[in-house]
Motif scaffolding. Structure first.
Motif, mmCIF file in Angstrom:
data_model
loop_
_atom_site.group_PDB
_atom_site.id
_atom_site.type_symbol
_atom_site.label_atom_id
_atom_site.label_comp_id
_atom_site.label_asym_id
_atom_site.label_seq_id
_atom_site.Cartn_x
_atom_site.Cartn_y
_atom_site.Cartn_z
ATOM 1 N N CYS A 1 0.848 -1.188 0.000
ATOM 2 C CA CYS A 1 0.000 0.000 0.000
ATOM 3 C C CYS A 1 0.888 1.244 0.000
ATOM 4 O O CYS A 1 2.041 1.198 0.421
ATOM 5 C CB CYS A 1 -0.857 -0.041 1.261
ATOM 6 S SG CYS A 1 -1.839 1.426 1.565
ATOM 7 N N THR B 1 0.678 3.569 1.959
ATOM 8 C CA THR B 1 0.996 3.868 3.361
ATOM 9 C C THR B 1 2.320 3.206 3.752
ATOM 10 O O THR B 1 3.148 3.821 4.427
ATOM 11 C CB THR B 1 -0.143 3.373 4.277
ATOM 12 O OG1 THR B 1 -1.368 3.943 3.800
ATOM 13 C CG2 THR B 1 0.068 3.790 5.714
ATOM 14 N N HIS C 1 -0.179 -4.246 5.863
ATOM 15 C CA HIS C 1 -1.447 -4.312 6.592
ATOM 16 C C HIS C 1 -2.611 -4.773 5.709
ATOM 17 O O HIS C 1 -3.760 -4.633 6.083
ATOM 18 C CB HIS C 1 -1.765 -2.938 7.212
ATOM 19 C CG HIS C 1 -1.761 -1.834 6.188
ATOM 20 N ND1 HIS C 1 -0.635 -1.102 5.900
ATOM 21 C CD2 HIS C 1 -2.715 -1.370 5.372
ATOM 22 C CE1 HIS C 1 -0.907 -0.223 4.946
ATOM 23 N NE2 HIS C 1 -2.168 -0.373 4.603
ATOM 24 N N GLU C 2 -2.296 -5.305 4.533
ATOM 25 C CA GLU C 2 -3.363 -5.804 3.645
ATOM 26 C C GLU C 2 -3.194 -7.309 3.507
ATOM 27 O O GLU C 2 -2.591 -7.785 2.553
ATOM 28 C CB GLU C 2 -3.224 -5.175 2.254
ATOM 29 C CG GLU C 2 -4.020 -3.933 2.098
ATOM 30 C CD GLU C 2 -4.071 -3.465 0.647
ATOM 31 O OE1 GLU C 2 -4.463 -2.324 0.466
ATOM 32 O OE2 GLU C 2 -3.726 -4.231 -0.275
ATOM 33 N N ASP D 1 -7.932 -3.454 2.991
ATOM 34 C CA ASP D 1 -7.750 -2.000 3.083
ATOM 35 C C ASP D 1 -8.212 -1.268 1.824
ATOM 36 O O ASP D 1 -9.091 -0.411 1.881
ATOM 37 C CB ASP D 1 -6.257 -1.696 3.358
ATOM 38 C CG ASP D 1 -5.973 -0.216 3.524
ATOM 39 O OD1 ASP D 1 -6.886 0.535 3.901
ATOM 40 O OD2 ASP D 1 -4.825 0.192 3.287
ATOM 41 N N ARG E 1 -2.084 -3.113 -8.285
ATOM 42 C CA ARG E 1 -1.470 -3.129 -6.961
ATOM 43 C C ARG E 1 -0.669 -4.419 -6.797
ATOM 44 O O ARG E 1 -1.153 -5.501 -7.108
ATOM 45 C CB ARG E 1 -2.560 -3.089 -5.894
ATOM 46 C CG ARG E 1 -2.052 -2.813 -4.476
ATOM 47 C CD ARG E 1 -3.232 -2.786 -3.555
ATOM 48 N NE ARG E 1 -3.070 -2.103 -2.292
ATOM 49 C CZ ARG E 1 -3.145 -0.795 -2.099
ATOM 50 N NH1 ARG E 1 -3.290 0.018 -3.114
ATOM 51 N NH2 ARG E 1 -3.067 -0.292 -0.880
HETATM 52 ZN ZN LIG Z 1 -3.157 0.783 3.208
#
Ligand SMILES: [Zn+2]
Ligand SMILES: [Zn+2]
Length: 356
Positions: A43, A45, A66-67, A152, A349
């Protein structure tokens, strides 16, 4: 499957530096499970933590990511063997914010790759609280790896849509419509019945694609000033018998100054602007316009775990398409994955699957 002797992982030892490590499997506390990672998405982030000096809650060394989708291999008996999606932010479910129904912004929330101790998704396994896991009962043949993005990239825009009350016949504008969040914001607005979904972004190739995935109009900002962008929007409204200045719900998904200025420019009578993107720049705005327009600006962070099953069903029913937007790669290529995501030119992604 089964409990490993060690957790294999890629740690951020300091911003800008990744290192392979084998760490101990922690003793699970009541209410925790160990998840064998199927995949973890990269991500923006993560890239922000890694390259741009955005501080993580827990200091390095820690594992980002975190995904996450995976399979429960230890802990709570009833969950063992279940395929799960780990929500990007997991509320404490005990505080006043959680009790008020706003647990997505709980101050004691846990986020893998940020505030869940040293643990993150770019690992073979991860210990997580069991309470809010989204169990995948039947993924209808869809690879579990693809479902990592539900953690996410798809749920955060879904929550934004719910907060904005997107419904049948709505008028929607998305700035940053072709980005990691924007592509799903576009599909979700369409799936929830918006009759106009105006995608605004820079890249023409990605904008063209958005017309096949929810957008009814695509406006490129490339080499255009605000006047030219506004004129293009007004032409679209005129051609389709839509009011250009009433009732638009605008989803700002870029976090950039330009994206925010475009969103504010289109915010008008009884309109609503939802802020999903994060950036450090400041914009100037005459706040009194909100009074004159009876309009709203609202921020939205993460997604409540209770919405995850609805989002998962929309993905499995094909209302939200994932396949054209994910690129599954081996986790050993994490460094390249970070670099390419940081460069910002990807059409899909990157989702990393453990091979170490
Ligand atoms: Zn994220
Ligand atoms: Zn809480």
């Amino acid at each position: 499957m089964g409990v490993p002797s060690k957790i294999e992982t890629w740690q951020m030892v300091e911003p800008g530096k990744l290192q392979r490590a084998s760490i101990d499997v922690p003793e699970l506390k009541p209410g925790e499970v160990l998840v064998e990672v199927a995949a973890c998405g990269v991500c923006h982030t993560d890239v922000g933590y890694f390259y741009d000096g955005v501080p993580t809650v827990n200091k390095p060394p820690l594992t980002l990511g975190h995904e996450i989708s995976g399979v429960v291999v230890a802990g709570e008996e009833k969950l063992i063997g279940k395929e799960v999606i780990i929500p990007a932010v997991m509320p404490c479910n005990k505080c006043a914010i959680c009790a008020s129904g706003r647990g997505n912004r709980c101050l004691a929330q846990k986020m893998p790759g940020n505030s869940l101790g040293m643990y993150g998704g770019f690992s073979s396994h991860i210990p997580v609280p069991a309470e809010d896991l989204c169990v995948v009962e039947d993924r209808k043949g869809m690879p579990l790896q693809w479902l990592a993005v539900v953690a996410d990239a798809i749920t955060s825009p879904y929550q934004a849509a719910i907060k904005a009350g997107v419904k049948e016949g709505d008028l929607v504008i998305i700035t940053g419509a072709t980005g990691g969040i924007g592509t799903y914001m576009t599909q979700i607005a369409s799936a929830l019945g918006a009759k106009a979904v105006v995608a605004i972004a820079r890249n023409k190739e990605k904008l063209e694609r958005s017309l096949s995935y929810g957008a009814t109009c695509a406006i490129s900002t490339q080499d255009k000033d605000m006047k030219a962008i506004t004129a293009e929007f007004r032409d679209y409204c005129k051609a389709n018998g839509l009011p250009a200045n009433v009732g638009w719900k605008i989803f700002e998904s870029t976090g950039t100054k330009m994206g925010q200025e475009i969103a504010l420019n289109f915010l008008s009578f009884v309109g609503k602007m939802m802020v999903l993107g994060f950036g450090m720049q400041k914009v100037e705005y005459m706040i009194s316009r909100l009074m004159a327009f009876d309009a709203e600006i609202e921020g939205t962070w993460g997604c409540l775990p209770k919405y995850y099953p609805e989002v998962l069903n929309m993905v499995l029913d094909g209302k939200i398409k994932v396949e054209p937007f994910v690129d599954v790669r081996p986790m050993s290529q994490i460094a390249t994955g970070f670099e390419e995501t940081h460069a910002g030119k990807l059409m899909k992604r990157i989702v990393l699957t453990p091979d170490f």
